[in-house]
Design an enzyme around this catalytic site. Structure first.
Site, PDB file in Angstrom:
ATOM      1  N   ARG A   1       0.840  -1.065  -0.105  1.00  0.00           N
ATOM      2  CA  ARG A   1       0.023  -0.112   0.067  1.00  0.00           C
ATOM      3  C   ARG A   1       0.817   1.285  -0.174  1.00  0.00           C
ATOM      4  O   ARG A   1       2.049   1.157   0.397  1.00  0.00           O
ATOM      5  CB  ARG A   1      -0.950   0.038   1.329  1.00  0.00           C
ATOM      6  CG  ARG A   1      -1.904  -1.175   1.326  1.00  0.00           C
ATOM      7  CD  ARG A   1      -2.585  -1.163   2.559  1.00  0.00           C
ATOM      8  NE  ARG A   1      -3.452  -2.005   2.719  1.00  0.00           N
ATOM      9  CZ  ARG A   1      -3.322  -3.270   3.430  1.00  0.00           C
ATOM     10  NH1 ARG A   1      -1.974  -3.538   4.043  1.00  0.00           N
ATOM     11  NH2 ARG A   1      -4.142  -4.372   3.640  1.00  0.00           N
TER      12      ARG A   1
ATOM     13  N   LYS B   1      -2.199  -2.418   7.958  1.00  0.00           N
ATOM     14  CA  LYS B   1      -3.241  -1.806   8.907  1.00  0.00           C
ATOM     15  C   LYS B   1      -3.230  -2.608  10.004  1.00  0.00           C
ATOM     16  O   LYS B   1      -2.905  -3.767  10.199  1.00  0.00           O
ATOM     17  CB  LYS B   1      -4.248  -1.734   7.900  1.00  0.00           C
ATOM     18  CG  LYS B   1      -4.498  -1.012   6.706  1.00  0.00           C
ATOM     19  CD  LYS B   1      -6.130  -1.158   6.044  1.00  0.00           C
ATOM     20  CE  LYS B   1      -5.995  -0.490   4.791  1.00  0.00           C
ATOM     21  NZ  LYS B   1      -7.316  -0.588   4.024  1.00  0.00           N
TER      22      LYS B   1
ATOM     23  N   HIS C   1      -2.224   2.203  -5.975  1.00  0.00           N
ATOM     24  CA  HIS C   1      -2.929   1.123  -5.882  1.00  0.00           C
ATOM     25  C   HIS C   1      -3.105   0.281  -7.245  1.00  0.00           C
ATOM     26  O   HIS C   1      -3.397  -0.959  -7.014  1.00  0.00           O
ATOM     27  CB  HIS C   1      -4.476   1.485  -5.324  1.00  0.00           C
ATOM     28  CG  HIS C   1      -4.658   0.704  -4.088  1.00  0.00           C
ATOM     29  ND1 HIS C   1      -3.993   0.709  -3.040  1.00  0.00           N
ATOM     30  CD2 HIS C   1      -5.971  -0.440  -3.952  1.00  0.00           C
ATOM     31  CE1 HIS C   1      -4.454  -0.086  -1.907  1.00  0.00           C
ATOM     32  NE2 HIS C   1      -5.755  -0.702  -2.706  1.00  0.00           N
TER      33      HIS C   1
ATOM     34  N   ARG D   1      -0.567  -2.236  -7.005  1.00  0.00           N
ATOM     35  CA  ARG D   1      -0.769  -3.128  -6.037  1.00  0.00           C
ATOM     36  C   ARG D   1      -1.757  -4.256  -6.867  1.00  0.00           C
ATOM     37  O   ARG D   1      -1.657  -5.456  -6.556  1.00  0.00           O
ATOM     38  CB  ARG D   1      -1.398  -2.812  -4.703  1.00  0.00           C
ATOM     39  CG  ARG D   1      -1.933  -3.407  -3.607  1.00  0.00           C
ATOM     40  CD  ARG D   1      -2.182  -2.899  -2.542  1.00  0.00           C
ATOM     41  NE  ARG D   1      -3.144  -3.492  -1.371  1.00  0.00           N
ATOM     42  CZ  ARG D   1      -2.679  -4.213  -0.455  1.00  0.00           C
ATOM     43  NH1 ARG D   1      -1.358  -4.461  -0.640  1.00  0.00           N
ATOM     44  NH2 ARG D   1      -3.351  -5.201   0.277  1.00  0.00           N
TER      45      ARG D   1
ATOM     46  N   HIS E   1      -4.013  -8.845   3.490  1.00  0.00           N
ATOM     47  CA  HIS E   1      -5.543  -9.025   3.648  1.00  0.00           C
ATOM     48  C   HIS E   1      -5.753  -9.804   4.983  1.00  0.00           C
ATOM     49  O   HIS E   1      -5.208 -10.948   5.059  1.00  0.00           O
ATOM     50  CB  HIS E   1      -6.135  -9.620   2.431  1.00  0.00           C
ATOM     51  CG  HIS E   1      -6.317  -8.678   1.117  1.00  0.00           C
ATOM     52  ND1 HIS E   1      -6.437  -9.052  -0.118  1.00  0.00           N
ATOM     53  CD2 HIS E   1      -5.905  -7.244   1.135  1.00  0.00           C
ATOM     54  CE1 HIS E   1      -6.597  -8.117  -0.803  1.00  0.00           C
ATOM     55  NE2 HIS E   1      -6.225  -6.939  -0.181  1.00  0.00           N
TER      56      HIS E   1
ATOM     57  N   TYR F   1      -9.538 -10.787  -7.355  1.00  0.00           N
ATOM     58  CA  TYR F   1      -8.674 -10.857  -8.413  1.00  0.00           C
ATOM     59  C   TYR F   1      -8.742 -11.871  -9.277  1.00  0.00           C
ATOM     60  O   TYR F   1      -8.484 -12.270 -10.282  1.00  0.00           O
ATOM     61  CB  TYR F   1      -7.354 -10.907  -7.904  1.00  0.00           C
ATOM     62  CG  TYR F   1      -6.895  -9.710  -7.160  1.00  0.00           C
ATOM     63  CD1 TYR F   1      -6.491  -8.408  -7.847  1.00  0.00           C
ATOM     64  CD2 TYR F   1      -6.797  -9.567  -5.874  1.00  0.00           C
ATOM     65  CE1 TYR F   1      -6.440  -7.246  -7.090  1.00  0.00           C
ATOM     66  CE2 TYR F   1      -6.444  -8.162  -5.164  1.00  0.00           C
ATOM     67  CZ  TYR F   1      -6.381  -7.330  -5.762  1.00  0.00           C
ATOM     68  OH  TYR F   1      -6.053  -6.176  -5.416  1.00  0.00           O
TER      69      TYR F   1
END
Length: 303
Positions: free
Chosen positions: A148, A172, A249, A252, A275, A284
């Site tokens: 990210r 995160k 992104h 990414r 994730h 994806y």
């Protein structure tokens, strides 16, 4: 009303200190609570003792004001979390937002770049300058790691272990992960760190910048911000002749899609992207027609 402000302050603090939410998430929730507070004040409603039907009216007014569905869904999520916090603290007896339905979000496929476009962007830098070397290494790392923009901006020198071919990305909610780097990214980073970064560091104009251990520095010797990286990516794409929006992104998404198309499994991609849930990674699969076609041709008895 002052009680609401006090409780909302406690809630925001708990997001960061207890639940390990990012400062960005805390700012978004603070903004959402401010909007809710202003609505309650105008409607002469106690924001701490609101009823289910009143919250439905709040969401309906948000929709009538033509806020995006994603924005309304986030504000509902904020209110659910806020009232759950109040319930846990004993301020209220039940959560009035618990049964509210979030608006259905339209599923949009990620914006990806094909391999030719990636090559064009990665080759669009003048590597005879310190800035060109930095941008080349930065974009190569974006594509090599799938990181990210905040993770790349937050990289420090100890996070890059070129001898081991890995980088530590701080994700995160305090979820850190090591990602492997391919040789081209390692070579570009090594060149940047040995030559270009020292030149940029000399340009530091403050004591803070002079002591920074950020990997990527601006032309003033400061750590590159998220927005600065976004500008570098956008300008590099335009220089490469790509006349559509390209963001960090996009790299990414392209990283994940290319891995999937070339045989990587979803679980591995989930780990590399950081994730929490596999369902987030599964989008994806909609982009991997190349791989699915190959599997179909190999496995189907009539092909």
């Amino acid at each position: 009303m002052s009680d609401f402000l006090t409780q909302s302050d406690h809630f925001i603090q708990s997001l960061v200190k207890v639940r390990n939410k990012s400062e960005k998430t805390a700012r978004s929730y603070r903004s959402d609570l401010d909007i809710y507070y202003e609505w309650a004040r105008r409607s002469n409603i106690d924001p701490l003792q609101v009823q289910y039907r009143q919250l439905r009216r709040f969401l309906a007014e948000q929709s009538a004001a033509q806020y995006a569905r994603s924005t309304i869904a986030r504000r509902l999520a904020c209110l659910r979390s806020f009232f759950a916090f109040l319930q846990q603290e004993g301020v209220i007896s039940s959560n009035p937002a618990l049964l509210l339905q979030a608006p259905k979000l339209e599923k949009s496929l990620p914006n990806t770049l094909n391999e030719a476009e990636i090559d064009q962007i990665l080759d669009a830098h003048d590597c005879s300058t310190a800035q060109g070397l930095r941008d080349s290494a930065l974009l190569e790392l974006l594509y090599a790691s799938g990181g990210r923009v905040s993770e790349i901006a937050g990289l420090t020198l100890p996070d890059i272990k070129l001898d081991q071919g890995i980088a530590l990305l701080r994700g995160k909610g305090g979820k850190d992960r090591y990602v492997p780097l391919h040789q081209l990214a390692i070579d570009k980073l090594r060149n940047y760190l040995a030559t270009a970064r020292p030149q940029l560091h000399i340009l530091a104009r403050s004591s803070t910048a002079a002591t920074t251990d950020a990997v990527f520095l601006s032309t003033r010797g400061n750590a590159l911000s998220d927005d600065a990286i976004r500008r570098i990516v956008s300008q590099s794409a335009l220089r490469a002749g790509i006349n559509r929006p390209v963001t960090p992104h996009s790299f990414r998404h392209s990283f994940a899609t290319d891995l999937l198309n070339n045989g990587a499994d979803l679980r591995s991609i989930q780990e590399l992207l950081g994730h929490s849930n596999l369902s987030t990674t599964q989008i994806y699969t909609h982009l991997s027609s190349k791989r699915l076609r190959a599997v179909h041709q190999q496995a189907h008895p009539r092909t």
